[in-house]
Design an enzyme around this catalytic site. Structure first.
Site, PDB file in Angstrom:
ATOM      1  N   LYS A 125      34.717  64.364   0.333  1.00  0.00           N
ATOM      2  CA  LYS A 125      36.469  63.524   1.169  1.00  0.00           C
ATOM      3  C   LYS A 125      37.155  63.297   1.789  1.00  0.00           C
ATOM      4  O   LYS A 125      36.475  64.003   2.962  1.00  0.00           O
ATOM      5  CB  LYS A 125      37.344  64.484   0.027  1.00  0.00           C
ATOM      6  CG  LYS A 125      37.409  64.840  -1.209  1.00  0.00           C
ATOM      7  CD  LYS A 125      37.922  66.428  -1.500  1.00  0.00           C
ATOM      8  CE  LYS A 125      37.388  66.459  -2.688  1.00  0.00           C
ATOM      9  NZ  LYS A 125      36.629  67.443  -2.337  1.00  0.00           N
ATOM     10  N   HIS A 141      41.679  62.311  -0.433  1.00  0.00           N
ATOM     11  CA  HIS A 141      41.808  63.555  -0.446  1.00  0.00           C
ATOM     12  C   HIS A 141      43.343  63.317  -0.373  1.00  0.00           C
ATOM     13  O   HIS A 141      43.630  64.239  -1.488  1.00  0.00           O
ATOM     14  CB  HIS A 141      41.435  64.379   1.498  1.00  0.00           C
ATOM     15  CG  HIS A 141      41.246  65.334   0.680  1.00  0.00           C
ATOM     16  ND1 HIS A 141      40.886  66.546   1.516  1.00  0.00           N
ATOM     17  CD2 HIS A 141      41.642  66.491  -0.205  1.00  0.00           C
ATOM     18  CE1 HIS A 141      40.510  67.760   0.744  1.00  0.00           C
ATOM     19  NE2 HIS A 141      41.039  67.752  -0.219  1.00  0.00           N
ATOM     20  N   ASP A 143      31.071  70.249  -4.821  1.00  0.00           N
ATOM     21  CA  ASP A 143      32.037  69.036  -4.187  1.00  0.00           C
ATOM     22  C   ASP A 143      32.831  69.946  -2.487  1.00  0.00           C
ATOM     23  O   ASP A 143      33.026  70.864  -2.405  1.00  0.00           O
ATOM     24  CB  ASP A 143      33.682  69.615  -5.311  1.00  0.00           C
ATOM     25  CG  ASP A 143      34.751  69.027  -4.965  1.00  0.00           C
ATOM     26  OD1 ASP A 143      34.856  67.830  -5.055  1.00  0.00           O
ATOM     27  OD2 ASP A 143      35.993  69.532  -4.042  1.00  0.00           O
ATOM     28  N   TYR A 189      37.587  71.150   4.909  1.00  0.00           N
ATOM     29  CA  TYR A 189      37.070  72.181   4.564  1.00  0.00           C
ATOM     30  C   TYR A 189      36.405  72.913   5.958  1.00  0.00           C
ATOM     31  O   TYR A 189      35.448  74.453   5.093  1.00  0.00           O
ATOM     32  CB  TYR A 189      36.304  72.424   3.571  1.00  0.00           C
ATOM     33  CG  TYR A 189      37.002  71.693   1.851  1.00  0.00           C
ATOM     34  CD1 TYR A 189      38.228  71.561   1.821  1.00  0.00           C
ATOM     35  CD2 TYR A 189      36.086  71.967   0.760  1.00  0.00           C
ATOM     36  CE1 TYR A 189      38.656  71.444   1.248  1.00  0.00           C
ATOM     37  CE2 TYR A 189      36.962  71.100  -0.515  1.00  0.00           C
ATOM     38  CZ  TYR A 189      38.032  71.079  -0.458  1.00  0.00           C
ATOM     39  OH  TYR A 189      39.253  70.306  -1.626  1.00  0.00           O
TER      40      TYR A 189
END
Length: 284
Positions: free
Chosen positions: A76, A109, A46, A51
Site C-alpha cells: 500500500k 492506503h 498483505d 508497517y
C-alpha cells in the site's frame, strides 16, 4: 493445504486467505512467520509501507522455495506519496524493500493525502494535503500499464467516496480493503462493492485488540457445533460472504487453524450477520 482463490475483475486470481502483517514488526519473528506460513500453504501476504517491516518480509520471501508466480504480494502507498509525481518512486521503494520486480496488488492506503514530509501516521489536520484521489489513482493506473503492478485497489474507502471515484476510473479498483468482522459487518459497503465487481478484503477479521468478537456467545456456540475455534467461525462467516481475509498470527497452531475453515449453515451465517454488538479497531 491449497487455498481457494477469488477471480478479481481483471481476471487475476487472488487467494481468499492471506497473512496480515500490520503491527507485526518484531525483528526476526516476522521473517520466520512468513516462511512457516508459506510452508503451510499461505500464498497471499498483505504488506504496507507504513508497517515498517517490508525489508524483513522481502528477506523471508527470498528464502522460501516457492515460485514467485505462486505468491500474491500486496502493498500500500502511504498517504504522503499521493502526489502523482511521487507515486512511481513510492512503488519503486516498496519493490526495493520487498526485493520484488512486480507487485500483484497495489492499494491506496487511505482516501486522503499528507504532506510529503509527514512520514508517520501520527499527524494533525495541519499535515493534510489537498491531492485529488483521482490524480493519485491515474498515476497508479499507469503503473499497471508499465507492468510494475498487476492490479490496483483501495483501502479504507467508504461507499460515498467510491461512488464518486468509480465513474472516473479507466481501471476499476479490484479490491477495497476495510475492517470487517462480526462486530463491524459493513453490510451496506460490502453489498455496494460487490455490486460494482470490487472484491472486499477484511483486515482485522477476528476483531483484534480489545474487541470481544472471540468471546461472543453465539460465535462460541457455533464453534462448539463445528468442533473448531471462534476464530475459524469468524473467518468462515466472512468467506461465506465472498470476502477475502487476512488474519495475523505468529503462532504456528493458529496459523494452521486459520487455513481450516468450517462449512457454516445458512442459519448460522444469518445469525452471525444479525449480531447487534458494534466495535471496531480503526476509526476512519
Amino acid at each position: 493445504m491449497p487455498v481457494k482463490s477469488i477471480k478479481l475483475n481483471n481476471g487475476v486470481l487472488m487467494p481468499e486467505i492471506g497473512l496480515g502483517t500490520w503491527e507485526a514488526d518484531k525483528t526476526g519473528v516476522l521473517a520466520e512467520t512468513i516462511k512457516k506460513a508459506i510452508a503451510m500453504g499461505y500464498r497471499h501476504i498483505d504488506c504496507a509501507k507504513i508497517y515498517n517491516n517490508q525489508r524483513e518480509i522481502g528477506k523471508a520471501l527470498r528464502q522460501v522455495d516457492v515460485p514467485r508466480n505462486e505468491l500474491f504480494i500486496v502493498s500500500k502507498i502511504f498517504q504522503n506519496k499521493h502526489r502523482p509525481e511521487l507515486v512511481p518512486g513510492a512503488v519503486d521503494d516498496i519493490l526495493e524493500e520487498l526485493e520484488l520486480e512486480q507487485l500483484d496488488l497495489l492499494l491506496m492506503h487511505w482516501p486522503y493525502a499528507l504532506k510529503p514530509e509527514q512520514e508517520t501516521d501520527d499527524f494533525t489536520a495541519n499535515e493534510l494535503e489537498d491531492v485529488p484521489i483521482m490524480d493519485t489513482w491515474h498515476a497508479m493506473e499507469k503503473l499497471v500499464d508499465q507492468g510494475k503492478v498487476r492490479s490496483i485497489g483501495v483501502s479504507n474507502f467508504n461507499q460515498q467516496v467510491l461512488e464518486k471515484m468509480v465513474p472516473q476510473c479507466r481501471i476499476l479498483p479490484v479490491i477495497n480493503q476495510v475492517e470487517v468482522h462480526p462486530y463491524n459487518p459493513q453490510h451496506e459497503l460490502v453489498k455496494y462493492c460487490q455490486s460494482q465487481n470490487i472484491a472486499v478484503t477484511a483486515f482485522c477479521p477476528l476483531g483484534g485488540g480489545k474487541i470481544s468478537v472471540m468471546n461472543d456467545n453465539l460465535i462460541k456456540r457455533v464453534a462448539d457445533a463445528h468442533s473448531c475455534t471462534p476464530a475459524q467461525v469468524a473467518l468462515s462467516w466472512l468467506l461465506a460472504r465472498g470476502i477475502i481475509v487476512i488474519p495475523k498470527s505468529n503462532n504456528e497452531v493458529r496459523l494452521k487453524q486459520n487455513l481450516r475453515t468450517a462449512t457454516l449453515t445458512f442459519d448460522e451465517i444469518r445469525m452471525i450477520s444479525a449480531i447487534k454488538s458494534r466495535e471496531r479497531k480503526v476509526d476512519p
